[in-house]
Write a protein that holds these residues in place. Sequence first.
Motif, PDB file in Angstrom:
ATOM      1  N   ARG A 230      -4.954  -1.669   3.834  1.00  0.00           N
ATOM      2  CA  ARG A 230      -5.704  -0.557   3.462  1.00  0.00           C
ATOM      3  C   ARG A 230      -6.349  -0.766   2.166  1.00  0.00           C
ATOM      4  O   ARG A 230      -5.651  -0.555   1.144  1.00  0.00           O
TER       5      ARG A 230
ATOM      6  N   THR B  65       0.935  -1.072   0.088  1.00  0.00           N
ATOM      7  CA  THR B  65       0.110  -0.098   0.108  1.00  0.00           C
ATOM      8  C   THR B  65       0.856   1.294   0.019  1.00  0.00           C
ATOM      9  O   THR B  65       0.443   2.384  -0.297  1.00  0.00           O
TER      10      THR B  65
ATOM     11  N   GLU C   5      -8.230   0.966   0.550  1.00  0.00           N
ATOM     12  CA  GLU C   5      -8.437   2.092  -0.593  1.00  0.00           C
ATOM     13  C   GLU C   5      -7.217   2.177  -1.313  1.00  0.00           C
ATOM     14  O   GLU C   5      -7.117   2.382  -2.611  1.00  0.00           O
ATOM     15  N   ARG C   6      -6.142   2.122  -0.756  1.00  0.00           N
ATOM     16  CA  ARG C   6      -4.937   2.516  -1.508  1.00  0.00           C
ATOM     17  C   ARG C   6      -4.438   0.897  -2.157  1.00  0.00           C
ATOM     18  O   ARG C   6      -3.821   1.236  -3.115  1.00  0.00           O
TER      19      ARG C   6
ATOM     20  N   ASP D  82      -6.720  -0.309  -3.820  1.00  0.00           N
ATOM     21  CA  ASP D  82      -7.594  -0.107  -4.910  1.00  0.00           C
ATOM     22  C   ASP D  82      -6.964   0.699  -5.968  1.00  0.00           C
ATOM     23  O   ASP D  82      -6.953   0.739  -7.297  1.00  0.00           O
ATOM     24  N   GLU D  83      -6.167   1.706  -5.457  1.00  0.00           N
ATOM     25  CA  GLU D  83      -5.633   2.825  -6.312  1.00  0.00           C
ATOM     26  C   GLU D  83      -4.551   2.341  -6.841  1.00  0.00           C
ATOM     27  O   GLU D  83      -4.443   2.377  -8.047  1.00  0.00           O
TER      28      GLU D  83
ATOM     29  N   CYS E 145      -6.881  -7.671   0.814  1.00  0.00           N
ATOM     30  CA  CYS E 145      -6.702  -6.956   1.825  1.00  0.00           C
ATOM     31  C   CYS E 145      -6.908  -7.721   3.493  1.00  0.00           C
ATOM     32  O   CYS E 145      -8.037  -8.263   3.542  1.00  0.00           O
TER      33      CYS E 145
END
Length: 248
Positions: A35, A11, A37-38, A40-41, A57
């Motif tokens: 994390r 991440t 969200e990270r 996914d980014e 995750c």
Amino acid sequence: MKKQALITGATSGIGRATALRLAALGYDIVATGRRAERLDELAAEIARTGGSCRTLCFDVRSDAECARFLEPLERIDVLVNNAGLAAGLEHIDCGDTADWDAMIDTNVKGLLYVTRIVARKMRSAGSGHIVNLGSIAGTEPYENGAVYCASKHAVHAISQAMRADLLAAGIKVTEIRPGMVETEFSLVRFHGDRAKADSTYAGVTPLTGADIAEAIAWAVQLPPHMNVNDMVLMPAQQAGAYYTHRKK
């Protein structure tokens, strides 16, 4: 069939940079971290360049979670054991046991949990490459860093023993031992204190996550008969744990 690389702690920092670099080499990436969200980014960034990134995750400190998420994977060609941290910087008599648990559980036990599962898959395949992220702290203990240094001494010893254990299985093992690298490392160590974190790199041009990723990429591209057992990477201004030239 494209090769697949599993990278823990992807991440941020070295893990994220390594995922991007190996994706650029054509690896399908399996990125793990806590994390979502990270992750996914990261997956979106790799997808934009035409690559493939699967995200998982979970927390490597949990043996049960490692088994749940990693056992179903069919094949891993490269494992980068990057997940790790330093927490706190104080004398041993002032240490926080929660910090100690976090470092030992992540840096040592998490690496072992992941490796045990993935090494079995590599052994069945008859090949593979495991890259462990150590540190110069794994051979150079320093004041205020007893438990972190101990955890990286463990990574150094585990890497050497792992190389012997997996030799006949055709599995390569490489330990990367960086000096000063500017990532979220110091921010985590100082529990979010940005001023303290920034002071770590004052007057120094440190290594970056991308620098370490480049070294990992080089090591995993070597011919089948060649292995890098141990690689020490330092900023030009650093000669060891106690030797750093800081420009005014």
